[in-house]
Design a protein around this motif. Sequence first.
Motif, PDB file in Angstrom:
ATOM      1  N   ASP A 178      34.472  36.801  40.321  1.00 53.82           N
ATOM      2  CA  ASP A 178      35.696  37.284  40.521  1.00 53.82           C
ATOM      3  C   ASP A 178      36.250  36.837  41.983  1.00 53.82           C
ATOM      4  OD1 ASP A 178      38.462  38.168  40.449  1.00 53.82           O
ATOM      5  OD2 ASP A 178      37.839  40.284  40.013  1.00 53.82           O
ATOM      6  N   THR A 179      36.463  35.829  42.238  1.00 52.47           N
ATOM      7  CA  THR A 179      36.623  35.243  43.461  1.00 52.47           C
ATOM      8  C   THR A 179      38.120  35.337  43.918  1.00 52.47           C
ATOM      9  OG1 THR A 179      35.130  33.254  43.186  1.00 52.47           O
ATOM     10  CG2 THR A 179      36.844  32.861  45.041  1.00 52.47           C
ATOM     11  N   GLU A 180      38.969  35.493  42.786  1.00 54.29           N
ATOM     12  CA  GLU A 180      40.467  35.809  43.125  1.00 54.29           C
ATOM     13  C   GLU A 180      40.590  37.348  43.706  1.00 54.29           C
ATOM     14  OE1 GLU A 180      42.736  35.609  39.648  1.00 54.29           O
ATOM     15  OE2 GLU A 180      42.620  33.422  39.368  1.00 54.29           O
ATOM     16  N   LEU A 181      39.808  37.973  43.442  1.00 55.75           N
ATOM     17  CA  LEU A 181      39.729  39.391  44.134  1.00 55.75           C
ATOM     18  C   LEU A 181      39.083  39.491  45.532  1.00 55.75           C
ATOM     19  CD1 LEU A 181      40.203  42.500  43.800  1.00 55.75           C
ATOM     20  CD2 LEU A 181      37.799  42.676  42.962  1.00 55.75           C
TER      21      LEU A 181
ATOM     22  N   TYR B 111      31.105  40.229  44.148  1.00 55.96           N
ATOM     23  CA  TYR B 111      32.275  40.193  43.399  1.00 55.96           C
ATOM     24  C   TYR B 111      31.736  39.439  41.969  1.00 55.96           C
ATOM     25  CZ  TYR B 111      35.018  41.519  47.451  1.00 55.96           C
ATOM     26  OH  TYR B 111      35.641  42.123  48.366  1.00 55.96           O
ATOM     27  N   TYR B 112      30.606  39.487  41.763  1.00 57.64           N
ATOM     28  CA  TYR B 112      30.360  39.281  40.190  1.00 57.64           C
ATOM     29  C   TYR B 112      31.226  39.916  39.286  1.00 57.64           C
ATOM     30  CZ  TYR B 112      25.986  36.516  41.263  1.00 57.64           C
ATOM     31  OH  TYR B 112      25.116  35.441  41.485  1.00 57.64           O
ATOM     32  N   LYS B 113      31.654  39.400  38.367  1.00 61.50           N
ATOM     33  CA  LYS B 113      32.501  39.772  37.210  1.00 61.50           C
ATOM     34  C   LYS B 113      31.528  40.850  36.507  1.00 61.50           C
ATOM     35  CE  LYS B 113      35.158  35.738  36.555  1.00 61.50           C
ATOM     36  NZ  LYS B 113      35.752  34.391  35.430  1.00 61.50           N
TER      37      LYS B 113
ATOM     38  N   ASN C  34      32.468  30.299  37.838  1.00 65.29           N
ATOM     39  CA  ASN C  34      33.393  31.450  36.855  1.00 65.29           C
ATOM     40  C   ASN C  34      32.307  32.389  36.709  1.00 65.29           C
ATOM     41  OD1 ASN C  34      34.996  29.171  36.289  1.00 65.29           O
ATOM     42  ND2 ASN C  34      33.929  28.642  34.411  1.00 65.29           N
TER      43      ASN C  34
END
Length: 220
Positions: free
Chosen positions: A79-82, A55-57, A76
């Motif tokens: 993408d922890t929200e995903l 989930y790295y951006k 930061n």
Amino acid sequence: MKEDGNTKAEGEETIMGDILVIGIAGGSGSGKTTLTNQIAAQLQESVTVIKHDDYYKPHDEMTYEERCRLNYDHPNAFDTELMIEHLKLLRQGKTVECPVYDYTIHNRSKDTAIINPGQVIIVEGILIFENKELCDLMDIRIFVDTDADLRIIRRIQRDVMERARSLDSVISQYLHTVKPMHEQFVEPSKKNANIIVPEGGYNQVAMEMIRNHILNHLGK
């Protein structure tokens, strides 16, 4: 995506009570992946694994050289929200389409992976205990605690042999981002763990205790 047959009010989450979510965190090279792989190998189809690293951006707008200079050990960077969204869906018994990260290019791959929910879901990553909302979705939180000298040796071996990195780049990244971010974010997140395991998957006593707890949950 096909919805299940449960009826719920808008915004309300329906959680399948028989799914056990285990978080496995620890510093880079601590042995958390070894612990995760051992659990998954022993329980096979009962276990689903999702990794924070996937989930790295994405940074398609950057050149490879620019991506090399990014700090991948700061919260930061993810993408922890995903990941939270996907974990909630898995806890509801739903399938998710997970991103796939390519370490050789420092970016997300164009591929994705279909992840099906198992009776046990393992969430793995260096910073998964840093985020409270993510922590709250876990039933058991295990922190793998390993000496810093051993962690850097393992990281060098892994990144040079498996991820096509140069020795100089691995050492530079460790000194400039990995070590300071570990001290600022990873180590303090240890307080959110329920269990602290020295040496991770190399600790056979802890491994057996965790395995027995999971088997008890599965009724085996």
